[in-house]
Scaffold this active site. Sequence first.
Site, PDB file in Angstrom:
ATOM      1  N   LYS A  29       0.856  -1.188   0.000  1.00  0.00           N
ATOM      2  CA  LYS A  29       0.000   0.000   0.000  1.00  0.00           C
ATOM      3  C   LYS A  29       0.890   1.235   0.000  1.00  0.00           C
ATOM      4  CE  LYS A  29      -2.811   2.769   3.193  1.00  0.00           C
ATOM      5  NZ  LYS A  29      -3.316   2.857   4.582  1.00  0.00           N
ATOM      6  N   ARG A  55      -7.305  -0.634   2.189  1.00  0.00           N
ATOM      7  CA  ARG A  55      -7.811  -1.949   1.751  1.00  0.00           C
ATOM      8  C   ARG A  55      -8.419  -1.861   0.352  1.00  0.00           C
ATOM      9  NH1 ARG A  55     -11.410  -1.922   7.021  1.00  0.00           N
ATOM     10  NH2 ARG A  55      -9.620  -0.657   7.563  1.00  0.00           N
ATOM     11  N   GLU A  84      -9.184   3.500   3.234  1.00  0.00           N
ATOM     12  CA  GLU A  84      -8.873   3.476   1.804  1.00  0.00           C
ATOM     13  C   GLU A  84      -7.787   2.474   1.436  1.00  0.00           C
ATOM     14  OE1 GLU A  84      -5.335   5.018   3.224  1.00  0.00           O
ATOM     15  OE2 GLU A  84      -7.354   5.502   3.882  1.00  0.00           O
ATOM     16  N   ASP A 137      -2.469  10.754   3.056  1.00  0.00           N
ATOM     17  CA  ASP A 137      -3.818  10.310   3.399  1.00  0.00           C
ATOM     18  C   ASP A 137      -4.508  11.353   4.264  1.00  0.00           C
ATOM     19  OD1 ASP A 137      -6.128   8.932   3.892  1.00  0.00           O
ATOM     20  OD2 ASP A 137      -5.248   7.616   5.412  1.00  0.00           O
ATOM     21  N   LYS A 158      -9.481  13.293   8.348  1.00  0.00           N
ATOM     22  CA  LYS A 158      -8.789  13.021   9.600  1.00  0.00           C
ATOM     23  C   LYS A 158      -8.706  14.293  10.451  1.00  0.00           C
ATOM     24  CE  LYS A 158      -5.660   9.399   7.898  1.00  0.00           C
ATOM     25  NZ  LYS A 158      -6.013   8.351   8.862  1.00  0.00           N
ATOM     26  N   ASP A 182       1.911   6.999   5.107  1.00  0.00           N
ATOM     27  CA  ASP A 182       0.911   5.979   4.763  1.00  0.00           C
ATOM     28  C   ASP A 182       1.302   5.198   3.514  1.00  0.00           C
ATOM     29  OD1 ASP A 182      -1.358   4.716   5.701  1.00  0.00           O
ATOM     30  OD2 ASP A 182      -2.721   5.872   4.452  1.00  0.00           O
ATOM     31  N   ASP A 242     -11.771   6.945   4.864  1.00  0.00           N
ATOM     32  CA  ASP A 242     -10.452   6.823   5.493  1.00  0.00           C
ATOM     33  C   ASP A 242     -10.022   5.368   5.636  1.00  0.00           C
ATOM     34  OD1 ASP A 242      -8.113   7.767   6.608  1.00  0.00           O
ATOM     35  OD2 ASP A 242      -8.910   7.813   8.645  1.00  0.00           O
TER      36      ASP A 242
END
Length: 491
Positions: A260, A346, A344, A265, A272, A283, A342
């Site tokens: 990933k 996955r 995201e 993010d 967030k 991230d 959030d």
Amino acid sequence: MEYAISGKKVSALKTDCLILAVDEKATLLPADLPAGTSSQIRQLIKDRDFSGKKNQTLLVSQPTDLPAKRLLLVGTGDLPLAPGAFIKMLSSAVQALKASGSRNAAWLLNDTLVRDQDVLWQVREGTRAVDEALYRFDQYRSKPATGSPLTNFTFIGEGSKAALQEALRQGQAVAAGVTLCRDLGNQPPNQCYPAYLTEQARTLAKQYPALKVSVISEAQAEKMGMGAFCAVARGSEREGQIIIMEYKGAKGAPVALVGKAVTFDTGGISLKPGAGMDEMKYDMGGGASVFGAVKAVCELSLPIHLVAVVAAAENMPDGRASRPGDIVTSLSGQTVEILNTDAEGRLVLCDALTWVQQKHKPHTVIDIATLTGACVVALGSHAQAVYANDHELAKALLDAGDDSMDRGWPMPLWDDYQEQLDSPFADMANIGGPKAGSITAACFLSRFTKEVKWAHLDIAGTAWISAGKQKGATGRPVPMLTRYLMDLASS
């Protein structure tokens, strides 16, 4: 940094600084240490100038009867040392070396120093420990701070020089991979975005002829049916990219690493909190670790077939961004109701996981992601969560983590948790509620990996350090991944 192996006697070794691990009773002093030096060390202990307690250091200028300019004593505490304590002790020694002004240094190996580990392990993991302790990321400073003058580090010990050289080569390869991972993670998000990662992959391919790179653009991904990936990528002006690095050191089905790489993010529409949001540049730690593992594999010329996939996107909240309540169709054909934008990671991973299985038919797939805050709550910063649908794969990763001191912890992947992902409108939701967040995230990914041996590493707690002087990317889990791939190659 240049590393070397030497079998010279300490009484004949010319170096700026000789490092000795010393316990409280000085039982570790080598037999070939000159009598005058041994007496000097024992007198220092007797006078309480040095106690030998864990990680204590004492620099002695112009030691008695030694050609070395300096002698650095490093306390061991209780013996034998746990492997993790050895790494910390060596890091303490390097910090003292940095302050000493030494340009070169030598570490005297001792076969009884570390519990259940020989000198080959000490060389391999010690090389990485030294490299990590010397690491700096200051390329964006207008006036970089003065770094350590240390440029050469030698391991002194008896035994097969060929075996010691091989351990050194392995340690340097992993250290190079860790450094690349840290450098990518520490890049600011206005510099490190999906296209930048593509450039880094192509740079690697120029360095290593065995590595081939290809890219799936966001437009291509949309045409292919990667609705989950594109749901994340479309909110940013910077296009998402799926980067594929294939290393063909052997024939047959490959092992696949899938990382990933959300280069920043914001949380998307599910924004967030502002505090600490600067850390969301990390991230992309899973993707960075894939880059690091690929570099280490190339450095080692491992006889394996490896396909590495980095799903790179920014998660931004513009007018095209996905919303809570949207339903998207993944490449697998399964539909996902997005309840939280959030969650995201996955989404970018599930399409990459499906693609690598369809395209390359790997025998094993491992995905790596800074996936959930719930993992940080569960395991803190010491261990990454290890999920797997195959017991032997989980054990191999955990063993690799133990051996490299890049440890993981096994987590459940029971069907009992799957119902938390139920959606009244789609095949699944992208979150499973407030309970067991790391587990339900893994359960989500498991729905896209049913036909392959698969493991998921949640590295949200281990990929970076949040505060203080040590703030920054850690390079984990490059050591675990590389050790696993080395073990796979040897088997």
